[in-house]
Structures are given as C-alpha cells and as structure tokens.
Scaffold this motif. Structure first.
Motif, PDB file in Angstrom:
ATOM      1  N   VAL A  21       0.697  -1.196   0.226  1.00 31.05           N
ATOM      2  CA  VAL A  21      -0.244   0.117   0.044  1.00 31.05           C
ATOM      3  C   VAL A  21       1.076   0.809  -0.046  1.00 31.05           C
ATOM      4  O   VAL A  21       0.710   2.338  -0.953  1.00 31.05           O
ATOM      5  CB  VAL A  21      -0.718   0.380   1.901  1.00 31.05           C
ATOM      6  CG1 VAL A  21      -1.760   1.537   1.302  1.00 31.05           C
ATOM      7  CG2 VAL A  21      -2.270  -1.550   1.296  1.00 31.05           C
ATOM      8  N   ILE A  22       2.357   1.124   0.506  1.00 27.53           N
ATOM      9  CA  ILE A  22       2.523   1.915   0.956  1.00 27.53           C
ATOM     10  C   ILE A  22       3.622   3.024  -0.470  1.00 27.53           C
ATOM     11  O   ILE A  22       3.272   3.638  -0.691  1.00 27.53           O
ATOM     12  CB  ILE A  22       3.718   2.775   1.811  1.00 27.53           C
ATOM     13  CG1 ILE A  22       3.687   2.530   3.739  1.00 27.53           C
ATOM     14  CG2 ILE A  22       4.690   3.144   1.618  1.00 27.53           C
ATOM     15  CD1 ILE A  22       3.933   2.031   4.059  1.00 27.53           C
ATOM     16  N   ALA A  23       3.992   1.725  -1.036  1.00 35.03           N
ATOM     17  CA  ALA A  23       4.584   1.667  -2.411  1.00 35.03           C
ATOM     18  C   ALA A  23       3.650   2.070  -3.321  1.00 35.03           C
ATOM     19  O   ALA A  23       3.831   3.165  -4.192  1.00 35.03           O
ATOM     20  CB  ALA A  23       4.962   0.020  -2.984  1.00 35.03           C
ATOM     21  N   GLU A  24       2.297   1.812  -3.517  1.00 33.39           N
ATOM     22  CA  GLU A  24       1.370   2.412  -4.381  1.00 33.39           C
ATOM     23  C   GLU A  24       0.907   3.900  -3.973  1.00 33.39           C
ATOM     24  O   GLU A  24       0.758   4.344  -5.690  1.00 33.39           O
ATOM     25  CB  GLU A  24      -0.205   1.022  -4.038  1.00 33.39           C
ATOM     26  CG  GLU A  24      -1.375   1.506  -5.004  1.00 33.39           C
ATOM     27  CD  GLU A  24      -0.982   1.521  -6.776  1.00 33.39           C
ATOM     28  OE1 GLU A  24      -2.002   2.363  -7.327  1.00 33.39           O
ATOM     29  OE2 GLU A  24       0.206   1.139  -6.650  1.00 33.39           O
ATOM     30  N   ALA A  29       1.584   8.996  -6.170  1.00 35.88           N
ATOM     31  CA  ALA A  29       1.980  10.953  -5.855  1.00 35.88           C
ATOM     32  C   ALA A  29       3.127  11.361  -6.824  1.00 35.88           C
ATOM     33  O   ALA A  29       2.810  12.295  -7.025  1.00 35.88           O
ATOM     34  CB  ALA A  29       2.638  10.846  -4.295  1.00 35.88           C
ATOM     35  N   SER A  30       3.897  10.512  -7.161  1.00 32.87           N
ATOM     36  CA  SER A  30       4.795  10.385  -8.152  1.00 32.87           C
ATOM     37  C   SER A  30       4.327  10.965  -9.426  1.00 32.87           C
ATOM     38  O   SER A  30       4.712  11.490 -10.544  1.00 32.87           O
ATOM     39  CB  SER A  30       5.862   9.367  -8.284  1.00 32.87           C
ATOM     40  OG  SER A  30       5.306   8.527  -8.462  1.00 32.87           O
ATOM     41  N   VAL A 288      -6.503   3.435  -1.573  1.00 31.70           N
ATOM     42  CA  VAL A 288      -5.724   2.949  -2.092  1.00 31.70           C
ATOM     43  C   VAL A 288      -5.377   1.438  -1.878  1.00 31.70           C
ATOM     44  O   VAL A 288      -5.023   0.195  -2.597  1.00 31.70           O
ATOM     45  CB  VAL A 288      -3.724   2.873  -1.857  1.00 31.70           C
ATOM     46  CG1 VAL A 288      -2.697   2.213  -2.068  1.00 31.70           C
ATOM     47  CG2 VAL A 288      -3.585   4.567  -2.527  1.00 31.70           C
ATOM     48  N   PHE A 289      -6.203   1.020  -0.736  1.00 30.87           N
ATOM     49  CA  PHE A 289      -6.641   0.148  -0.426  1.00 30.87           C
ATOM     50  C   PHE A 289      -7.985  -0.342   0.191  1.00 30.87           C
ATOM     51  O   PHE A 289      -8.618   0.530   0.922  1.00 30.87           O
ATOM     52  CB  PHE A 289      -5.822  -0.686   0.454  1.00 30.87           C
ATOM     53  CG  PHE A 289      -5.756  -1.905   1.450  1.00 30.87           C
ATOM     54  CD1 PHE A 289      -4.985  -2.402   1.196  1.00 30.87           C
ATOM     55  CD2 PHE A 289      -6.565  -2.391   2.412  1.00 30.87           C
ATOM     56  CE1 PHE A 289      -5.010  -4.173   1.644  1.00 30.87           C
ATOM     57  CE2 PHE A 289      -6.378  -2.923   3.196  1.00 30.87           C
ATOM     58  CZ  PHE A 289      -6.045  -4.300   2.572  1.00 30.87           C
ATOM     59  N   GLU A 290      -8.734  -1.058  -0.227  1.00 32.00           N
ATOM     60  CA  GLU A 290     -10.428  -1.632  -0.001  1.00 32.00           C
ATOM     61  C   GLU A 290     -10.424  -3.803  -0.262  1.00 32.00           C
ATOM     62  O   GLU A 290     -10.269  -3.479  -1.369  1.00 32.00           O
ATOM     63  CB  GLU A 290     -10.976  -0.970  -0.177  1.00 32.00           C
ATOM     64  CG  GLU A 290     -12.468  -1.353   0.472  1.00 32.00           C
ATOM     65  CD  GLU A 290     -13.370  -0.628  -0.945  1.00 32.00           C
ATOM     66  OE1 GLU A 290     -15.028  -0.889   0.528  1.00 32.00           O
ATOM     67  OE2 GLU A 290     -13.393   0.732  -0.799  1.00 32.00           O
ATOM     68  N   PRO A 291     -11.292  -4.193   1.530  1.00 34.07           N
ATOM     69  CA  PRO A 291     -10.679  -5.590   0.544  1.00 34.07           C
ATOM     70  C   PRO A 291     -11.818  -5.960   0.973  1.00 34.07           C
ATOM     71  O   PRO A 291     -13.214  -4.931   0.441  1.00 34.07           O
ATOM     72  CB  PRO A 291     -10.341  -6.106   2.466  1.00 34.07           C
ATOM     73  CG  PRO A 291     -11.052  -5.056   3.009  1.00 34.07           C
ATOM     74  CD  PRO A 291     -10.499  -3.743   2.022  1.00 34.07           C
ATOM     75  N   GLN A 317      -7.737   1.300  -9.849  1.00 34.00           N
ATOM     76  CA  GLN A 317      -8.615   0.462  -8.601  1.00 34.00           C
ATOM     77  C   GLN A 317      -7.719  -0.247  -7.841  1.00 34.00           C
ATOM     78  O   GLN A 317      -6.711   0.611  -7.790  1.00 34.00           O
ATOM     79  CB  GLN A 317      -9.018  -0.563  -9.807  1.00 34.00           C
ATOM     80  CG  GLN A 317      -9.521  -2.155  -8.507  1.00 34.00           C
ATOM     81  CD  GLN A 317      -9.714  -3.451  -8.902  1.00 34.00           C
ATOM     82  OE1 GLN A 317      -8.619  -3.356 -10.388  1.00 34.00           O
ATOM     83  NE2 GLN A 317     -10.658  -3.758  -9.109  1.00 34.00           N
ATOM     84  N   PRO A 318      -8.149   0.094  -6.334  1.00 31.02           N
ATOM     85  CA  PRO A 318      -7.312  -0.330  -5.373  1.00 31.02           C
ATOM     86  C   PRO A 318      -6.833  -1.938  -4.910  1.00 31.02           C
ATOM     87  O   PRO A 318      -7.323  -2.602  -5.163  1.00 31.02           O
ATOM     88  CB  PRO A 318      -8.112   0.011  -4.132  1.00 31.02           C
ATOM     89  CG  PRO A 318      -9.049  -0.213  -4.203  1.00 31.02           C
ATOM     90  CD  PRO A 318      -9.690   0.511  -5.409  1.00 31.02           C
ATOM     91  N   ILE A 319      -5.137  -1.726  -4.000  1.00 36.05           N
ATOM     92  CA  ILE A 319      -5.474  -2.681  -3.513  1.00 36.05           C
ATOM     93  C   ILE A 319      -6.857  -3.909  -3.136  1.00 36.05           C
ATOM     94  O   ILE A 319      -6.799  -3.167  -2.011  1.00 36.05           O
ATOM     95  CB  ILE A 319      -3.839  -2.885  -2.637  1.00 36.05           C
ATOM     96  CG1 ILE A 319      -2.098  -2.760  -3.944  1.00 36.05           C
ATOM     97  CG2 ILE A 319      -3.511  -4.468  -2.436  1.00 36.05           C
ATOM     98  CD1 ILE A 319      -1.492  -1.890  -3.333  1.00 36.05           C
ATOM     99  N   GLY A 320      -7.091  -5.176  -3.211  1.00 36.71           N
ATOM    100  CA  GLY A 320      -8.533  -5.407  -2.667  1.00 36.71           C
ATOM    101  C   GLY A 320      -8.646  -6.845  -2.325  1.00 36.71           C
ATOM    102  O   GLY A 320      -8.809  -7.691  -2.955  1.00 36.71           O
TER     103      GLY A 320
END
Length: 588
Positions: A21-24, A29-30, A288-291, A317-320
């Motif tokens: 999640v931090i990397a994504e 952001a970049s 960024v993250f949602e299960p 799409q978030p990491i899910g």
C-alpha cells in the motif's frame, strides 16, 4: 513488544500489505500532476446498516484497520474511511430484530435513512440505529476511522459532478457492463463463501424489472443513475428521458405512478447504481486499499467490473484482497438479513477486545476462521494466554508476536487490559458457582494463589465480567453448576472400600494443598497413590489403567459435589465450594 515494520516478517500478512500500500501510494503521488507529499494514504471499508452489523462484516473493517495501523506505526499519515451505505434501499424486513414487525415492509424501496428505527430506539432512523452499535464496538476495539454517510454525500450534492460525468459516459459504462451480462458467473467454492456484501445484495436484488444491479435499460437507453421517487420515496423508478445539455431527467415510479422532470444538475434525491457508485468513490476518495468479500471475485462482480469503470472517473482500482468467511462455533453462515446473528457487541460482551482483535489479526484475509460463543471460547483463551506468556519471555515466533502486538495495542497506544488475567475457564467456573455473589467470588479467586492473593475483584476485571456474561448468556441452564445442599447419603453409604479410601486420601490432603496448583496435584495424585505410585509420577511412568481410575474418581467427586458426571475443573470447584463444605459433602 514492538512490531518489526518491514517485509522481513514474511509470514505477517499485515506487514506485507502495508509494504504494498505504501509503495502504491507513492507511485500514485509521483505520477500526479500536482504531487502532494503530505496527503494521507487512504484505506477504506464499506458497511450497510440494513440490519445488525455482524462479525462477518467486522472483517471488512478489521482488515484495513490493521493495515492502516501498521502504516501509521511507520510514521505515515493514513486515513481509514468507513463508508456507511445508508442511502442504499431498504430491501426487506430482517427477522428477529426487536421492535420490528411486518408493518416495516411498507418501507421497502426507501433509503435506509428514511425508514423508521425499531420501536423503542433512541435513534432517528433505521440506519442510525444499527450504525450506533457498530460505532460503539469499534471504539472499544481501538479502531480509528473517518465515517462518511452516503446519505449526506448524495443529498448535499457532493457527488453531483461525478453523477453528471457518469450520465455523460453512460454508453462507455454500458459497454463495460455488457462484457459480463452474457457471461455466466462461475460459482465460488462453497467453503470460501462469506455473506455477500449488503450493497452487492441490494444491487443484485434490485426492486423489480426496472432495477437491475448495473443500472436500468429500456427504450430510452441505459442509465447508471436511479432517482428516489419524489412522492413515495421509493426507488421503484425508471428513467424515461435524459438530455445531456440541459441535464433534464424524466422518471416514472412504478410503485405509485408519480413522474416528474428534474434538472440533474440541481437534483439530489437519487444515487448511482452500485457497480458504478463503488468505483466512483474509489476515484473520488483516492482509495489505495479496500478489501471485499470472496463473493466479489466471480466474473462480473462489483470489484472486477469496478476495476474497469474506475478509469472513467480518472481513478485507479485499489489493492483489494478478498476476505473469507467468518463463522461462529455451532452456528450456520452469517447474514445480517437474518435475525440472531452475533454482532461485535455480542462478542465483546463475553471476550476482551484484545482476543477479538487477535482472531482477525492472526489469520490472512483469505483464511476463514470461527469465533467461539460455546465452550470453545475457553480453549481460545487458553491459547491466547499461552501466547501472552511466550511474548513475555521472548519465545514467541515473529509472526505470532506481531499478531499479539496488533491485538494489544494500536499506533495510538495500548488497549486497556485486565491487571490480573486469571484463566478464563477458572473465572467462568467461579462465576457459575457463585451465581453473582462477588464476595464469594473474591474469596475463591484469592485462594487460587495464596502466595499472591487477589486484592480486589477489580484486578480480575474486565475478564471476570466477560466470563460471567458468557456463563449467564451462553451456557444452558441444564449445564450450570449447582452445588449440593446436603450430602448424598445414599451414594456415600453404597461406596466400596477403594472408593472410601480415595475420599479419605483427598480429605487428608485438603488443608496442605488448598490452592489451585496444590489441589490439581492432589486430585490427580490420589488414584496414583492408591495404585502404589508416587503422586508426582508422570504419565509415561504410569500404566494406562491409571487414567481410567482417575476418570472414575473424578466422576465420583462430581456426583457427590454437584450431582452430575461432569462439571467445572475439580480444583476450581473444590476451591469454590470451600474446605468445610467439601468435607461435609464428601462424608467426613
């Protein structure tokens, strides 16, 4: 014990997701036109207060909470959103809800916030009634979050631009959805099933021919937006015309016959259909993250389709991760549309927050597990206490220590805990035997360890209160312990000499062994001594017949003390009954 906040803990699923999640978040952001280094990492959960919010739904919150908390521990700003889907339609009257009867059926099709709360509730509407209990439980569990009411978002016009954008690109949305309309969804494996998310159900069930899970189609074309009727408030509506330039929208209600033309650029009484609403929110909030539940993994599911639709709104799409079913010992699969399903509040009545957090932290999201409301809760507590001891002496495995640390504290600090965490099964037995008499409970608990007696019952709280609640609410009356008032004279008279001798050996050793450990040694030792072995002989040094003799001796003691074959652990029972009464009941 601090958590190692790196991916070197390869078996710790929370750390791995935090890394991702931090990397994504940094990649996003970049790549932004105007990067904001101070923007928080956004994780999200969605809950529908359509009825009691159960322990399966809690996984929707605990999974991102644990990841968000790990990210926060690493010094990053993070925002955990809980989207209250309180603008969803009221689908049906759930069974078993106190203060609710068949008359609530007249509200089916209205937003949840337009449905009256159950009779006797202090809350203004249905949604707020069920949200309140969950909010209280999350506070006890140490879950920090930002709650967003979808009723407030839609009715205040927050999503107006997104709605107009979706209507403008309705053909693009329809084309994505069309890819799945002709495909037959592959059935998910039965053992992996979790109750379908309420929002998914609401979309899938719809409200008649005019309401499909991905929007309404008809002679006027496809529309990803559904108004609530201006007359009856229900969503049994069909859009019959829409003009992109003026944003004039005409709809008709099949429930009451009402129809009207409104300007969508000024109209706030409706919502995007679920398969469009969810990805719109991903983009709007920058999630960024949602299960999501394992049911979302099938072809054409909301998560899969949303991954394509989110691009229309300029988002990603978030990491899910898909999370598996949470079961209850002795109960069938949970669904909050049915009555009687355990909620977090029910669990917190009988277990400390640390234990409940640990159950969610120690299993990867795709692993199912059970929460015990039956006798199994005693074994779970034994396992937890063993882990607690291993963490204290430094012998716990890294992943186990990480799960323990996530259970006992958050980035904000340690959760309140019981000062003297005595064994749960012991506390339950004492609460059972003393039946609410606190002075008796304190006497017994003080005698567990004479060298370090309990100063007050408060030292054993809140664990004692949880154990007492479990005894009072989840142990059937015929399994409760009632100590005999008078000796069983007939049974005592019928005993053979070996049985009489076993009782004499026990009675002779009572005074010198009057502690939990001492009595444990004594009751297990009596059959050994009778057979000619030392009282401290180990099982490896004894023939198999000793176990049979021990069982027979235990059964005799239970019959003489409580009139049953079994009961609480004998050392605890003896302490509870007290020396004088034990001697009387055993015929001294």
């Amino acid at each position: 014990m601090p958590i190692v906040a790196q991916s070197t803990e390869t078996t710790d699923w929370v750390s791995r997701f935090a890394d991702e999640v931090i990397a994504e978040s940094e990649r996003r952001a970049s790549g932004a036109k105007t990067p904001d280094a101070t923007a928080p990492v956004v994780v999200a959960s969605g809950l529908s207060p359509s009825g009691p919010i159960h322990l399966g739904n809690l996984r929707e919150v605990m999974t991102p909470h644990l990841v968000a908390d790990e990210i926060r521990r690493r010094g990053h700003r993070v925002r955990h959103l809980i989207s209250w889907d309180d603008y969803d339609r009221y689908r049906k009257v759930p069974a078993g809800v106190p203060g609710v009867d068949e008359t609530w059926a007249e509200h089916i099709g209205k937003p949840l916030t337009s449905v009256p709360a159950p009779k006797g509730s202090a809350h203004p509407n249905w949604a707020e009634h069920f949200k309140a209990a969950m909010i209280e439980s999350l506070a006890e569990l140490g879950v920090e979050f930002d709650g967003i009411s979808q009723t407030a978002q839609y009715t205040s016009g927050v999503y107006r631009e997104q709605i107009l954008h979706a209507m403008k690109h309705r053909q693009d949305i329809d084309a994505i959805l069309a890819q799945y309309r002709t495909k037959k969804a592959a059935p998910a494996k039965k053992q992996q099933q979790k109750p379908v998310d309420e929002a998914e159900l609401e979309a899938a069930e719809g409200s008649g021919a005019a309401a499909e899970d991905d929007g309404s189609s008809g002679s006027a074309g496809y529309f990803p937006y559904k108004p609530y009727c201006g007359n009856c408030e229900k969503d049994l509506t069909t859009v019959t015309a829409y003009d992109d330039d003026s944003t004039e929208l005409t709809y008709a209600c099949t429930a009451c016959g009402f129809s009207e033309t409104v300007r969508l650029s000024e109209f706030n009484r409706g919502k995007l259909v679920w398969k469009v609403d969810w990805p719109m929110r991903w983009a709007y909030e920058g999630v960024v993250f949602e299960p999501s539940g394992v049911d979302h993994s099938s072809p054409g599911s909301s998560f899969q389709v949303g991954g394509q639709i989110v691009g229309i709104f300029g988002g990603k799409q978030p990491i899910g991760p898909m999370y598996a079913f949470v079961g209850i010992s002795g109960m069938a699969k949970m669904s909050s549309s049915k009555g009687g399903v355990p909620t977090p509040a029910d669990a917190l009545q009988i277990m400390e927050p640390q234990l409940l957090r640990w159950l969610y932290a120690r299993r990867r999201p795709n692993q199912s597990f059970k929460i015990a409301f039956d006798q199994e809760i005693q074994r779970l507590y034994d396992e937890w206490d063993r882990l607690d001891a291993k963490v204290a002496d430094g012998s716990a495995l890294p992943a186990d220590a990480a799960a323990h640390a996530r259970a006992v504290r958050t980035a904000a600090g340690e959760l309140p805990r019981t000062p003297r965490p005595l064994p749960y099964r012991t506390l339950a037995s004492v609460a059972d035997i003393t039946a609410g008499h606190e002075d008796q409970a304190l006497r017994i608990l003080s005698e567990l360890d004479p060298a370090n007696p309990l100063g007050s019952l408060g030292e054993a709280r809140p664990r004692y209160d949880k154990a007492e609640a479990w005894i009072n609410t989840h142990v059937p009356a015929d399994q409760r312990t009632i100590v005999r008032e008078e000796p069983d004279a007939e049974l005592l008279k019928s005993l053979d000499e070996p049985s009489r001798q076993s009782l004499r050996l026990l009675l002779d050793g009572l005074a010198d062994h009057w502690s939990l450990d001492g009595l444990t040694h004594l009751v297990y030792g009596v059959p050994k001594v009778q057979a000619g072995f030392p009282a401290d002989a180990t099982p490896k040094e004894l023939p198999p017949e000793i176990k049979t003799a021990q069982r027979s001796f235990f059964a005799l003691l239970y019959h003489l003390l409580v009139g049953r074959d079994t009961g609480p652990r004998l050392p605890t029972l003896l302490l509870a009954v007290g020396q004088e009464r034990v001697r009387t009941l055993l015929g001294e």
